[in-house]
Enzyme design. Sequence first.
Site, PDB file in Angstrom:
ATOM      1  N   ARG A  53     -52.031  10.320  52.252  1.00  0.00           N
ATOM      2  CA  ARG A  53     -52.616   9.262  51.767  1.00  0.00           C
ATOM      3  C   ARG A  53     -52.005   7.809  50.882  1.00  0.00           C
ATOM      4  NH1 ARG A  53     -53.575  10.381  47.126  1.00  0.00           N
ATOM      5  NH2 ARG A  53     -53.738   7.783  46.099  1.00  0.00           N
ATOM      6  N   GLY A  54     -52.178   7.175  50.647  1.00  0.00           N
ATOM      7  CA  GLY A  54     -51.286   6.061  49.339  1.00  0.00           C
ATOM      8  C   GLY A  54     -50.504   5.773  49.818  1.00  0.00           C
ATOM      9  N   ALA A  55     -50.954   4.276  49.274  1.00  0.00           N
ATOM     10  CA  ALA A  55     -50.107   3.556  50.565  1.00  0.00           C
ATOM     11  C   ALA A  55     -48.532   3.391  50.721  1.00  0.00           C
ATOM     12  CB  ALA A  55     -49.958   1.970  49.655  1.00  0.00           C
ATOM     13  N   ARG A  90     -55.273   2.677  59.494  1.00  0.00           N
ATOM     14  CA  ARG A  90     -55.847   2.048  57.922  1.00  0.00           C
ATOM     15  C   ARG A  90     -55.428   0.746  57.886  1.00  0.00           C
ATOM     16  NH1 ARG A  90     -56.629   6.380  53.007  1.00  0.00           N
ATOM     17  NH2 ARG A  90     -57.712   4.626  52.738  1.00  0.00           N
ATOM     18  N   GLN A 200     -60.297  10.243  43.690  1.00  0.00           N
ATOM     19  CA  GLN A 200     -58.629  10.854  44.141  1.00  0.00           C
ATOM     20  C   GLN A 200     -58.195  11.055  42.720  1.00  0.00           C
ATOM     21  OE1 GLN A 200     -60.167   8.387  45.661  1.00  0.00           O
ATOM     22  NE2 GLN A 200     -59.226   8.051  47.421  1.00  0.00           N
ATOM     23  N   ASP A 240     -52.386  -1.736  47.224  1.00  0.00           N
ATOM     24  CA  ASP A 240     -52.292  -1.390  48.821  1.00  0.00           C
ATOM     25  C   ASP A 240     -52.330  -2.404  49.250  1.00  0.00           C
ATOM     26  OD1 ASP A 240     -54.350   1.219  47.643  1.00  0.00           O
ATOM     27  OD2 ASP A 240     -54.138   1.705  49.366  1.00  0.00           O
ATOM     28  N   ASN A 250     -56.950  -3.117  45.856  1.00  0.00           N
ATOM     29  CA  ASN A 250     -56.324  -1.405  44.838  1.00  0.00           C
ATOM     30  C   ASN A 250     -57.951  -0.399  45.460  1.00  0.00           C
ATOM     31  OD1 ASN A 250     -54.196   0.443  44.433  1.00  0.00           O
ATOM     32  ND2 ASN A 250     -55.742   0.262  42.804  1.00  0.00           N
ATOM     33  N   LYS A 251     -58.114   0.215  45.851  1.00  0.00           N
ATOM     34  CA  LYS A 251     -59.425   1.269  45.927  1.00  0.00           C
ATOM     35  C   LYS A 251     -60.128   0.692  44.783  1.00  0.00           C
ATOM     36  CE  LYS A 251     -59.283   4.954  47.544  1.00  0.00           C
ATOM     37  NZ  LYS A 251     -59.820   3.932  49.115  1.00  0.00           N
TER      38      LYS A 251
HETATM   39  O1  MRU Z   1     -57.197   4.842  50.399  1.00  0.00           O
HETATM   40  P1  MRU Z   1     -55.886   5.866  49.355  1.00  0.00           P
HETATM   41  O2  MRU Z   1     -56.219   6.531  48.925  1.00  0.00           O
HETATM   42  O3  MRU Z   1     -55.100   5.758  50.122  1.00  0.00           O
HETATM   43  O4  MRU Z   1     -56.269   4.430  48.254  1.00  0.00           O
HETATM   44  C1  MRU Z   1     -55.113   4.622  47.882  1.00  0.00           C
HETATM   45  C2  MRU Z   1     -55.257   3.376  46.459  1.00  0.00           C
HETATM   46  O5  MRU Z   1     -55.844   2.949  46.712  1.00  0.00           O
HETATM   47  C3  MRU Z   1     -53.600   4.041  45.802  1.00  0.00           C
HETATM   48  O6  MRU Z   1     -54.283   4.054  44.343  1.00  0.00           O
HETATM   49  C4  MRU Z   1     -53.125   3.238  46.209  1.00  0.00           C
HETATM   50  O7  MRU Z   1     -52.472   3.437  47.305  1.00  0.00           O
HETATM   51  C5  MRU Z   1     -51.849   2.788  44.917  1.00  0.00           C
HETATM   52  S1  MRU Z   1     -50.494   3.875  45.675  1.00  0.00           S
HETATM   53  C6  MRU Z   1     -49.151   4.509  44.649  1.00  0.00           C
END
Ligand code: MRU
Length: 361
Positions: A53-55, A90, A200, A240, A250-251
Amino acid sequence: MRVHGVARRSIRPLDEDHAVEIIDQTALPHAFRLLRLSSVGEVAEAIRTMQVRGAPLIGVAAAYGVALALRANPDDAMLAAALATLAATRPTAVNLRWALARQRALVAGLPEDQRADAAWREAAAIADEDVEQCRRIGEAGLDRLLAGRRGGGRLEILTHCNAGWLATVDHGTALAPVYAAFDAGIAVHVWVSETRPRNQGLLTAWELGAHGVPHTLIADNAAGWLLARGTIDAVIVGADRVAANGDVANKVGTWLKALAARAAGVPFLVAAPRSTIDFACPDGRGIPIEERSADELLVVRGFAAGGQCGEVRLTGGEVAVANPAFDVTPGGLISALITERGCCPATRPGLLELYPEETSG
Ligand code: MRU
Protein backbone atom coordinates in the site's frame (compact mmCIF):
# COMPACT_ATOMS: atom_id res chain seq x y z
CA MET A 1 16.18 1.73 5.10
CA ARG A 2 17.34 -0.84 7.61
CA VAL A 3 15.21 -3.48 9.31
CA HIS A 4 16.89 -5.50 12.05
CA GLY A 5 20.18 -4.05 10.79
CA VAL A 6 19.58 -5.20 7.21
CA ALA A 7 19.26 -2.63 4.40
CA ARG A 8 16.16 -3.34 2.33
CA ARG A 9 13.63 -1.93 -0.06
CA SER A 10 9.89 -2.47 0.32
CA ILE A 11 9.82 -4.56 -2.88
CA ARG A 12 12.54 -6.52 -4.67
CA PRO A 13 12.86 -8.99 -7.55
CA LEU A 14 13.35 -12.72 -6.83
CA ASP A 15 14.00 -15.99 -8.64
CA GLU A 16 15.87 -14.55 -11.62
CA ASP A 17 13.04 -12.13 -12.27
CA HIS A 18 10.12 -14.58 -11.99
CA ALA A 19 8.71 -13.24 -8.70
CA VAL A 20 8.88 -10.27 -6.33
CA GLU A 21 9.22 -10.12 -2.58
CA ILE A 22 7.16 -7.67 -0.54
CA ILE A 23 6.77 -6.87 3.14
CA ASP A 24 3.26 -7.89 4.20
CA GLN A 25 2.04 -4.57 5.63
CA THR A 26 -1.11 -6.17 7.03
CA ALA A 27 1.09 -8.14 9.45
CA LEU A 28 2.98 -5.07 10.72
CA PRO A 29 3.63 -3.93 13.38
CA HIS A 30 2.79 -7.27 15.02
CA ALA A 31 5.05 -9.35 12.78
CA PHE A 32 7.63 -8.77 10.04
CA ARG A 33 6.56 -11.14 7.27
CA LEU A 34 7.90 -11.35 3.72
CA LEU A 35 5.67 -12.56 0.89
CA ARG A 36 6.63 -13.93 -2.51
CA LEU A 37 4.33 -12.90 -5.37
CA SER A 38 4.77 -14.81 -8.62
CA SER A 39 1.67 -14.02 -10.69
CA VAL A 40 -0.35 -11.00 -11.71
CA GLY A 41 -3.25 -12.38 -9.67
CA GLU A 42 -1.14 -12.49 -6.53
CA VAL A 43 0.09 -8.93 -7.11
CA ALA A 44 -3.47 -7.68 -7.68
CA GLU A 45 -4.65 -9.40 -4.50
CA ALA A 46 -1.76 -7.95 -2.49
CA ILE A 47 -2.67 -4.44 -3.66
CA ARG A 48 -6.42 -4.94 -3.10
CA THR A 49 -5.94 -6.24 0.46
CA MET A 50 -3.29 -3.59 1.25
CA GLN A 51 -0.45 -6.04 1.84
CA VAL A 52 1.32 -3.53 -0.37
CA ARG A 53 0.00 0.00 0.00
CA GLY A 54 1.01 3.63 -0.37
CA ALA A 55 0.71 5.35 -3.73
CA PRO A 56 4.27 5.01 -5.09
CA LEU A 57 4.64 1.39 -3.95
CA ILE A 58 1.29 0.45 -5.49
CA GLY A 59 2.56 1.81 -8.83
CA VAL A 60 5.80 -0.17 -8.65
CA ALA A 61 4.01 -3.37 -7.62
CA ALA A 62 1.56 -2.96 -10.51
CA ALA A 63 4.45 -2.51 -12.96
CA TYR A 64 5.96 -5.80 -11.74
CA GLY A 65 2.49 -7.37 -11.99
CA VAL A 66 2.40 -6.59 -15.72
CA ALA A 67 5.85 -8.16 -16.15
CA LEU A 68 4.76 -11.32 -14.29
CA ALA A 69 1.66 -11.60 -16.49
CA LEU A 70 3.78 -11.36 -19.63
CA ARG A 71 6.18 -14.02 -18.29
CA ALA A 72 3.20 -16.38 -18.17
CA ASN A 73 1.88 -15.37 -21.59
CA PRO A 74 3.06 -12.39 -23.64
CA ASP A 75 0.10 -12.09 -26.03
CA ASP A 76 -2.19 -9.07 -26.42
CA ALA A 77 -5.11 -10.70 -24.60
CA MET A 78 -2.97 -11.34 -21.51
CA LEU A 79 -1.60 -7.80 -21.61
CA ALA A 80 -5.10 -6.33 -21.76
CA ALA A 81 -6.37 -8.62 -18.99
CA ALA A 82 -3.41 -7.83 -16.72
CA LEU A 83 -3.84 -4.08 -17.19
CA ALA A 84 -7.57 -4.32 -16.46
CA THR A 85 -7.12 -6.55 -13.39
CA LEU A 86 -4.48 -4.32 -11.86
CA ALA A 87 -6.31 -1.06 -12.69
CA ALA A 88 -9.39 -2.34 -10.85
CA THR A 89 -7.57 -2.93 -7.56
CA ARG A 90 -7.57 0.59 -6.10
CA PRO A 91 -9.02 3.75 -7.64
CA THR A 92 -7.52 6.81 -5.91
CA ALA A 93 -3.72 6.54 -6.09
CA VAL A 94 -2.90 7.64 -9.63
CA ASN A 95 0.57 6.07 -9.49
CA LEU A 96 -1.15 2.78 -10.29
CA ARG A 97 -2.60 4.03 -13.59
CA TRP A 98 0.58 5.98 -14.35
CA ALA A 99 2.70 2.81 -14.05
CA LEU A 100 0.25 0.73 -16.09
CA ALA A 101 0.16 3.36 -18.86
CA ARG A 102 3.95 3.37 -18.90
CA GLN A 103 4.10 -0.42 -19.24
CA ARG A 104 1.41 -0.45 -21.94
CA ALA A 105 3.22 2.23 -23.97
CA LEU A 106 6.46 0.26 -23.76
CA VAL A 107 5.36 -3.29 -24.51
CA ALA A 108 2.36 -2.94 -26.83
CA GLY A 109 4.59 -2.27 -29.87
CA LEU A 110 7.16 -4.99 -29.06
CA PRO A 111 7.28 -8.54 -30.48
CA GLU A 112 5.82 -11.00 -27.98
CA ASP A 113 9.16 -12.70 -27.24
CA GLN A 114 10.64 -9.41 -25.99
CA ARG A 115 7.76 -8.21 -23.88
CA ALA A 116 8.37 -9.91 -20.51
CA ASP A 117 12.04 -8.92 -20.26
CA ALA A 118 11.28 -5.35 -21.35
CA ALA A 119 8.43 -5.03 -18.83
CA TRP A 120 10.64 -6.43 -16.09
CA ARG A 121 13.42 -3.93 -16.83
CA GLU A 122 10.85 -1.13 -16.90
CA ALA A 123 9.42 -2.12 -13.52
CA ALA A 124 12.94 -2.12 -12.08
CA ALA A 125 13.57 1.31 -13.63
CA ILE A 126 10.33 2.67 -12.11
CA ALA A 127 11.45 1.32 -8.71
CA ASP A 128 14.91 2.90 -9.03
CA GLU A 129 13.42 6.22 -10.16
CA ASP A 130 11.09 6.18 -7.16
CA VAL A 131 14.04 5.75 -4.80
CA GLU A 132 15.91 8.66 -6.38
CA GLN A 133 12.84 10.91 -6.48
CA CYS A 134 12.07 10.25 -2.83
CA ARG A 135 15.70 10.97 -1.91
CA ARG A 136 15.41 14.34 -3.68
CA ILE A 137 12.08 15.03 -1.95
CA GLY A 138 13.97 14.49 1.30
CA GLU A 139 16.57 17.12 0.36
CA ALA A 140 14.03 19.67 -0.88
CA GLY A 141 11.74 19.08 2.09
CA LEU A 142 14.54 19.46 4.61
CA ASP A 143 15.62 22.76 3.02
CA ARG A 144 12.03 23.97 3.30
CA LEU A 145 11.74 22.89 6.94
CA LEU A 146 15.00 24.59 7.89
CA ALA A 147 14.04 27.79 6.06
CA GLY A 148 10.81 28.02 8.08
CA ARG A 149 12.34 27.00 11.39
CA ARG A 150 11.40 29.05 14.45
CA GLY A 151 14.50 29.12 16.64
CA GLY A 152 17.04 26.34 16.99
CA GLY A 153 15.03 23.80 18.97
CA ARG A 154 14.00 20.31 17.96
CA LEU A 155 11.93 20.16 14.77
CA GLU A 156 8.40 19.07 15.70
CA ILE A 157 6.67 17.44 12.73
CA LEU A 158 3.11 16.13 12.53
CA THR A 159 2.26 13.51 9.92
CA HIS A 160 -0.82 11.49 8.98
CA CYS A 161 -1.10 7.98 7.52
CA ASN A 162 2.10 6.29 6.39
CA ALA A 163 4.08 8.10 3.73
CA GLY A 164 7.40 6.60 4.70
CA TRP A 165 9.66 4.07 3.03
CA LEU A 166 7.05 1.33 3.48
CA ALA A 167 4.69 3.30 1.21
CA THR A 168 7.36 3.87 -1.44
CA VAL A 169 10.37 1.79 -2.46
CA ASP A 170 12.72 3.60 -0.07
CA HIS A 171 13.01 6.88 1.90
CA GLY A 172 9.28 7.74 1.69
CA THR A 173 7.67 10.98 0.61
CA ALA A 174 6.46 12.87 3.72
CA LEU A 175 9.00 11.07 5.90
CA ALA A 176 11.93 11.58 3.51
CA PRO A 177 12.69 15.08 4.91
CA VAL A 178 12.42 13.64 8.42
CA TYR A 179 14.97 10.91 7.65
CA ALA A 180 17.17 13.49 5.89
CA ALA A 181 17.08 15.67 9.02
CA PHE A 182 17.75 12.78 11.37
CA ASP A 183 20.61 11.43 9.24
CA ALA A 184 22.14 14.94 9.14
CA GLY A 185 22.15 15.05 12.95
CA ILE A 186 19.31 17.61 13.19
CA ALA A 187 17.08 17.05 16.22
CA VAL A 188 13.65 16.00 14.98
CA HIS A 189 10.56 14.48 16.58
CA VAL A 190 7.47 13.21 14.78
CA TRP A 191 3.89 13.29 16.06
CA VAL A 192 2.29 10.26 14.40
CA SER A 193 -1.42 10.38 13.77
CA GLU A 194 -2.93 6.94 14.40
CA THR A 195 -4.97 7.05 11.13
CA ARG A 196 -8.20 5.18 11.75
CA PRO A 197 -9.52 2.90 10.47
CA ARG A 198 -6.46 1.06 9.06
CA ASN A 199 -3.96 2.49 11.54
CA GLN A 200 -1.25 3.34 9.04
CA GLY A 201 0.16 5.50 11.84
CA LEU A 202 1.34 2.28 13.47
CA LEU A 203 3.35 1.56 10.33
CA THR A 204 4.84 5.04 10.54
CA ALA A 205 5.73 4.51 14.21
CA TRP A 206 7.24 1.12 13.36
CA GLU A 207 9.50 2.40 10.59
CA LEU A 208 10.54 5.54 12.50
CA GLY A 209 11.39 3.32 15.46
CA ALA A 210 13.40 0.95 13.27
CA HIS A 211 15.47 3.94 12.07
CA GLY A 212 15.79 5.43 15.57
CA VAL A 213 13.76 8.61 14.91
CA PRO A 214 12.03 9.92 18.08
CA HIS A 215 8.24 9.87 17.68
CA THR A 216 4.97 9.90 19.61
CA LEU A 217 1.73 8.23 18.56
CA ILE A 218 -1.45 10.32 18.93
CA ALA A 219 -5.13 9.73 18.29
CA ASP A 220 -6.23 11.37 15.04
CA ASN A 221 -8.40 13.82 16.95
CA ALA A 222 -5.50 15.04 19.12
CA ALA A 223 -3.82 16.72 16.14
CA GLY A 224 -5.97 19.87 16.33
CA TRP A 225 -5.12 20.45 19.96
CA LEU A 226 -1.38 20.00 19.40
CA LEU A 227 -1.54 22.47 16.52
CA ALA A 228 -3.59 24.96 18.54
CA ARG A 229 -1.19 24.98 21.49
CA GLY A 230 1.86 25.61 19.30
CA THR A 231 3.54 22.21 19.63
CA ILE A 232 3.98 21.62 15.90
CA ASP A 233 6.43 23.39 13.55
CA ALA A 234 5.07 21.84 10.34
CA VAL A 235 2.61 19.24 9.10
CA ILE A 236 3.90 17.01 6.29
CA VAL A 237 1.75 14.42 4.53
CA GLY A 238 2.01 12.40 1.34
CA ALA A 239 -0.49 12.24 -1.50
CA ASP A 240 -2.35 9.66 -3.54
CA ARG A 241 -3.17 12.08 -6.33
CA VAL A 242 -2.35 15.73 -6.94
CA ALA A 243 -4.74 17.37 -9.41
CA ALA A 244 -3.44 19.86 -11.99
CA ASN A 245 -4.62 22.81 -9.86
CA GLY A 246 -2.82 21.58 -6.72
CA ASP A 247 -5.77 19.94 -4.93
CA VAL A 248 -4.54 16.83 -3.10
CA ALA A 249 -6.24 13.51 -2.38
CA ASN A 250 -4.67 11.75 0.60
CA LYS A 251 -5.72 9.47 3.44
CA VAL A 252 -9.04 10.49 4.99
CA GLY A 253 -8.44 12.96 7.80
CA THR A 254 -5.82 14.93 5.88
CA TRP A 255 -8.23 17.77 5.12
CA LEU A 256 -9.09 18.23 8.81
CA LYS A 257 -5.40 18.53 9.62
CA ALA A 258 -4.95 21.10 6.86
CA LEU A 259 -7.86 23.14 8.26
CA ALA A 260 -6.43 22.98 11.77
CA ALA A 261 -2.94 23.88 10.52
CA ARG A 262 -4.35 26.91 8.68
CA ALA A 263 -6.26 28.01 11.80
CA ALA A 264 -3.11 27.64 13.90
CA GLY A 265 -0.80 29.35 11.36
CA VAL A 266 1.33 26.22 10.94
CA PRO A 267 2.78 25.29 7.48
CA PHE A 268 0.97 22.39 5.83
CA LEU A 269 3.26 20.61 3.33
CA VAL A 270 2.47 17.83 0.87
CA ALA A 271 5.30 15.66 -0.47
CA ALA A 272 4.78 13.75 -3.72
CA PRO A 273 6.79 12.58 -6.74
CA ARG A 274 5.86 13.21 -10.40
CA SER A 275 4.07 9.85 -10.61
CA THR A 276 1.46 11.15 -8.12
CA ILE A 277 0.65 14.30 -10.11
CA ASP A 278 -2.29 13.89 -12.49
CA PHE A 279 -2.12 16.73 -15.02
CA ALA A 280 -5.13 15.19 -16.80
CA CYS A 281 -7.29 15.78 -13.71
CA PRO A 282 -8.18 19.51 -13.60
CA ASP A 283 -9.12 19.69 -9.91
CA GLY A 284 -9.98 17.64 -6.85
CA ARG A 285 -13.59 17.08 -7.94
CA GLY A 286 -12.30 14.68 -10.59
CA ILE A 287 -10.47 12.40 -8.16
CA PRO A 288 -12.28 9.11 -7.42
CA ILE A 289 -12.49 8.42 -3.68
CA GLU A 290 -12.20 4.78 -2.69
CA GLU A 291 -14.96 3.45 -0.45
CA ARG A 292 -13.76 0.45 1.57
CA SER A 293 -15.46 -2.23 3.61
CA ALA A 294 -17.35 -1.65 6.86
CA ASP A 295 -15.20 -4.26 8.61
CA GLU A 296 -12.23 -1.89 8.47
CA LEU A 297 -14.07 0.22 11.07
CA LEU A 298 -15.71 -2.57 13.00
CA VAL A 299 -12.82 -4.99 13.45
CA VAL A 300 -9.54 -4.13 15.16
CA ARG A 301 -6.42 -6.25 15.24
CA GLY A 302 -3.91 -6.47 18.06
CA PHE A 303 -2.39 -8.53 20.83
CA ALA A 304 -4.63 -10.28 23.36
CA ALA A 305 -3.66 -10.38 27.05
CA GLY A 306 -2.04 -13.77 26.50
CA GLY A 307 0.27 -12.31 23.84
CA GLN A 308 -1.34 -13.91 20.81
CA CYS A 309 -2.30 -11.71 17.85
CA GLY A 310 -5.97 -11.62 16.93
CA GLU A 311 -9.01 -9.62 15.90
CA VAL A 312 -11.81 -8.06 17.97
CA ARG A 313 -15.23 -7.00 16.62
CA LEU A 314 -16.20 -3.66 18.20
CA THR A 315 -19.96 -4.08 17.96
CA GLY A 316 -22.21 -7.10 18.17
CA GLY A 317 -25.12 -5.58 16.30
CA GLU A 318 -25.75 -4.22 12.84
CA VAL A 319 -24.62 -0.66 12.32
CA ALA A 320 -24.59 1.45 9.17
CA VAL A 321 -21.00 2.30 8.23
CA ALA A 322 -19.44 4.63 5.68
CA ASN A 323 -15.72 4.22 5.05
CA PRO A 324 -14.32 6.71 2.51
CA ALA A 325 -10.59 5.97 2.46
CA PHE A 326 -9.41 9.38 1.21
CA ASP A 327 -10.38 13.05 1.21
CA VAL A 328 -9.38 16.02 -0.92
CA THR A 329 -7.53 19.00 0.53
CA PRO A 330 -7.91 22.13 -1.60
CA GLY A 331 -4.64 23.58 -2.86
CA GLY A 332 -5.50 26.84 -1.07
CA LEU A 333 -4.87 25.13 2.30
CA ILE A 334 -1.48 23.76 1.25
CA SER A 335 1.60 25.89 2.02
CA ALA A 336 3.76 24.09 -0.56
CA LEU A 337 4.11 20.92 -2.59
CA ILE A 338 7.48 19.19 -2.21
CA THR A 339 8.54 17.23 -5.29
CA GLU A 340 11.75 15.74 -6.63
CA ARG A 341 12.20 19.00 -8.59
CA GLY A 342 11.83 21.21 -5.53
CA CYS A 343 8.97 23.06 -3.83
CA CYS A 344 6.13 24.97 -5.47
CA PRO A 345 2.79 26.54 -4.57
CA ALA A 346 -0.13 24.10 -4.79
CA THR A 347 -1.49 25.80 -7.90
CA ARG A 348 -1.51 25.08 -11.62
CA PRO A 349 1.11 27.79 -12.36
CA GLY A 350 3.22 26.49 -9.49
CA LEU A 351 3.17 22.92 -10.81
CA LEU A 352 3.82 24.04 -14.38
CA GLU A 353 6.85 26.01 -13.28
CA LEU A 354 8.36 22.76 -11.99
CA TYR A 355 7.05 20.65 -14.89
CA PRO A 356 7.07 23.02 -17.91
CA GLU A 357 6.87 20.04 -20.28
CA GLU A 358 3.21 19.63 -19.17
CA THR A 359 2.24 23.15 -20.26
CA SER A 360 0.56 22.10 -23.49
CA GLY A 361 -1.65 19.52 -21.68
O1 MRU B 1 -4.77 3.42 1.76
P1 MRU B 1 -3.27 3.56 1.76
O2 MRU B 1 -2.63 3.08 3.01
O3 MRU B 1 -2.63 3.00 0.50
O4 MRU B 1 -3.07 5.14 1.70
C1 MRU B 1 -1.81 5.68 1.74
C2 MRU B 1 -1.79 7.15 1.88
O5 MRU B 1 -2.79 7.83 1.89
C3 MRU B 1 -0.45 7.77 1.90
O6 MRU B 1 -0.44 8.89 2.72
C4 MRU B 1 -0.12 8.15 0.48
O7 MRU B 1 -0.20 7.03 -0.37
C5 MRU B 1 1.18 8.79 0.38
S1 MRU B 1 2.38 7.61 -0.04
C6 MRU B 1 3.92 7.94 0.16
